[in-house]
Write a protein that holds these residues in place. Structure first.
Motif, mmCIF file in Angstrom:
data_model
loop_
_atom_site.group_PDB
_atom_site.id
_atom_site.type_symbol
_atom_site.label_atom_id
_atom_site.label_comp_id
_atom_site.label_asym_id
_atom_site.label_seq_id
_atom_site.Cartn_x
_atom_site.Cartn_y
_atom_site.Cartn_z
ATOM 1 N N ASP A 221 4.959 -6.123 5.951
ATOM 2 C CA ASP A 221 4.447 -4.942 5.025
ATOM 3 C C ASP A 221 2.829 -5.110 5.059
ATOM 4 O OD1 ASP A 221 6.748 -4.043 4.580
ATOM 5 O OD2 ASP A 221 7.180 -4.848 3.009
ATOM 6 N N PRO A 222 2.225 -4.079 5.065
ATOM 7 C CA PRO A 222 0.745 -4.118 4.911
ATOM 8 C C PRO A 222 0.351 -4.205 3.511
ATOM 9 C CG PRO A 222 1.450 -1.867 5.241
ATOM 10 C CD PRO A 222 2.739 -2.736 5.561
ATOM 11 N N PRO A 223 -0.539 -4.914 3.478
ATOM 12 C CA PRO A 223 -1.165 -4.847 1.756
ATOM 13 C C PRO A 223 -1.250 -3.643 1.111
ATOM 14 C CG PRO A 223 -3.004 -5.752 3.356
ATOM 15 C CD PRO A 223 -1.637 -5.536 3.972
ATOM 16 N N ASP A 224 -1.230 -3.602 -0.083
ATOM 17 C CA ASP A 224 -1.489 -2.154 -0.667
ATOM 18 C C ASP A 224 -3.071 -1.888 -0.331
ATOM 19 O OD1 ASP A 224 1.000 -2.028 -1.711
ATOM 20 O OD2 ASP A 224 0.727 -2.865 -3.604
#
Lengths: 234, 237
Positions: A221-224
């Motif tokens: 998951d990409p970082p926010d």
């Protein structure tokens, strides 16, 4: 120096370094003798041929997908007489993926790369009944070291496996490398081939060190990312 | 300049249609500017990007010179009964505040390509996408100085002793976009987009401002090239 890179992936693999008689175990990673045997077969060498030039290659393997160890209880009978063969236990790694590398001088590595692409005998993953599910040859990397290749090679685990680790942007993979001088915590494994001759297979001890390398997880998951929070409200 | 965020309602057919075609999304983004005659009029062009996060969240980001009106988008692909629907902030104060040495978390969706000669000795080259993460990262690193920033190096102590993989840079979400420009077109447009996340240090504020407004790389009409910055503490690994 060049490094030959192999991808060892298949539904089943089995890499025994101490398997004898009716209990055929598998190691948790491909053995040097197993992979060198695969290369020698690709070149079309006889089993009686001298493997010492291959044995000199610096060898390392990275565990990209650990796999599950499964046990097979095997009974067999001779087809002609019906006589029972010894009951044996065979162990396999199911669904495992490894990246193996062999470092050596350019000529030999180039030759092995060509052989892998047009193998004289088809490659298998430790046992004849274990075919690879993806092409074994990942090509060769020039002017680099084994360590650098294993660190740089992308993560070859299956997509579902990568997605299962979606919380980890980087995963640490185990590497088992030929020990160099000065390495601490060296294990000994008897899988350095002296002769593949079926009538007297001989293996020497090999020092192995274990190291972890961090590789990026393409399915993480990409970082926010909130660019609006950097702006002053209007 | 303005930065706009629009949340797409992925449960709606309209939103899905837009998400499936960069061509349609481009038209919808530009339709928010009644005065705009072409995509690249005046100073800066309209840049956009779709961020798709977990739990079916999809955000459309737009950087533009004019303040957009996305009423039509809300009706097609948003939440019409909720208040607002999209937020637009004045981007200029932020851009003017950028100073050399600042560290920001960034995100960029781009179309990293290189030119390949198809035959030896031939003059023509063919534009080809970078396929491996390594080459894609290299593509960005080659452009960073000219774009006014530098991707931050990892702190010492990380297990990367040599030159590889020691930057705070994540390459992810590679996807291949294939679509027709018009209905009935025989040939389709095909391009490869990839998203970069990481931390950067501002080296040349003026150039970086230009990068943020004008975009980086190719395929800007199709959701590539828009880089945004966020507070660097938000970047966690």
């Amino acid at each position: 120096m060049s490094v030959l890179v192999l991808l060892l992936a298949g539904p089943l693999q089995s890499w025994g370094s101490s398997a004898r008689f009716a209990r055929r175990t598998t190691g948790q990673a491909p053995s040097k003798s197993g992979v060198l045997g695969l290369l020698a077969a690709a070149q079309g060498r006889d089993r009686t041929a001298d493997p010492s030039d291959l044995a000199q290659l610096r060898f390392g393997v990275r565990v990209d997908q650990r796999g599950t160890r499964i046990r097979d209880y095997q009974t067999a009978h001779r087809p002609d007489t019906g006589e029972a063969m010894p009951v044996s236990e065979r162990f396999y790694l199911a669904d495992a993926v490894f990246v193996a590398g062999a470092e050596g001088d350019d000529d030999l590595i180039g030759e092995l790369d060509r052989a892998l692409r047009e193998p004289a005998y088809l490659p298998y993953l430790g046992r004849r009944s274990c075919p690879p599910s993806r092409p074994v040859a990942l090509g060769l990397r020039r002017e680099t070291t084994l360590e650098a290749v294993l660190r740089r090679e992308e993560w070859h685990a299956a997509e579902w496996y990568q997605r299962r680790h979606r919380n980890e942007p980087e995963v640490t993979l185990d590497c088992f490398l030929d020990a160099a001088e000065g390495d601490r915590e060296v294990d000994s494994v008897r899988d350095l081939p002296l002769s593949f001759d079926p009538s007297h297979r001989r293996y020497a001890l090999r020092g192995v060190t274990r190291r972890g390398v961090a590789v990026p997880n393409p399915k993480a998951d990409p970082p926010d990312h909130d660019p609006m929070s950097a702006l002053e409200g209007d | 300049m303005y930065l706009t965020r629009f949340r797409l309602n992925t449960a709606r057919m309209g939103a899905r249609k837009l998400l499936s075609s960069p061509q349609r999304m481009h038209a919808a983004v530009l339709a928010g500017f009644p005065e705009l005659t072409s995509a690249s009029s005046g100073e800066g062009r309209v840049l956009w990007r779709v961020d798709r996060g977990a739990k079916a969240k999809a955000f459309l980001y737009v950087v533009s010179q004019e303040r957009p009106d996305y009423t039509h988008l809300v009706e097609q692909a948003g939440w019409p009964t909720l208040e607002g629907g999209w937020e637009t902030s004045d981007y200029t104060p932020f851009l003017e505040k950028l100073t050399a040495g600042d560290v920001w978390a960034f995100r960029l969706t781009a179309n990293p390509v290189h030119k390949v000669r198809t035959c030896d000795g031939q003059e023509d080259t063919k534009t080809t996408p970078h396929i491996t993460q390594h080459h894609q990262a290299e593509w960005l690193l080659q452009r960073q100085e000219k774009a006014g920033f530098r991707v931050v190096r990892k702190a010492a102590g990380d297990p990367h002793p040599d030159g590889e993989g020691e930057r705070e840079l994540l390459v992810h979400d590679q996807r291949r976009l294939e679509f027709r420009k018009k209905r009935g077109d025989k040939s389709s447009v095909s391009l490869s987009a990839v998203t970069f996340d990481g931390r950067l240090e501002v080296t040349d504020p003026e150039t970086l401002r230009r990068t943020l407004i004008h975009g980086l790389g190719r395929a800007k009409a199709y959701g590539c090239g828009l880089m945004t910055l966020a507070p660097s503490e938000s970047w966690s690994r």
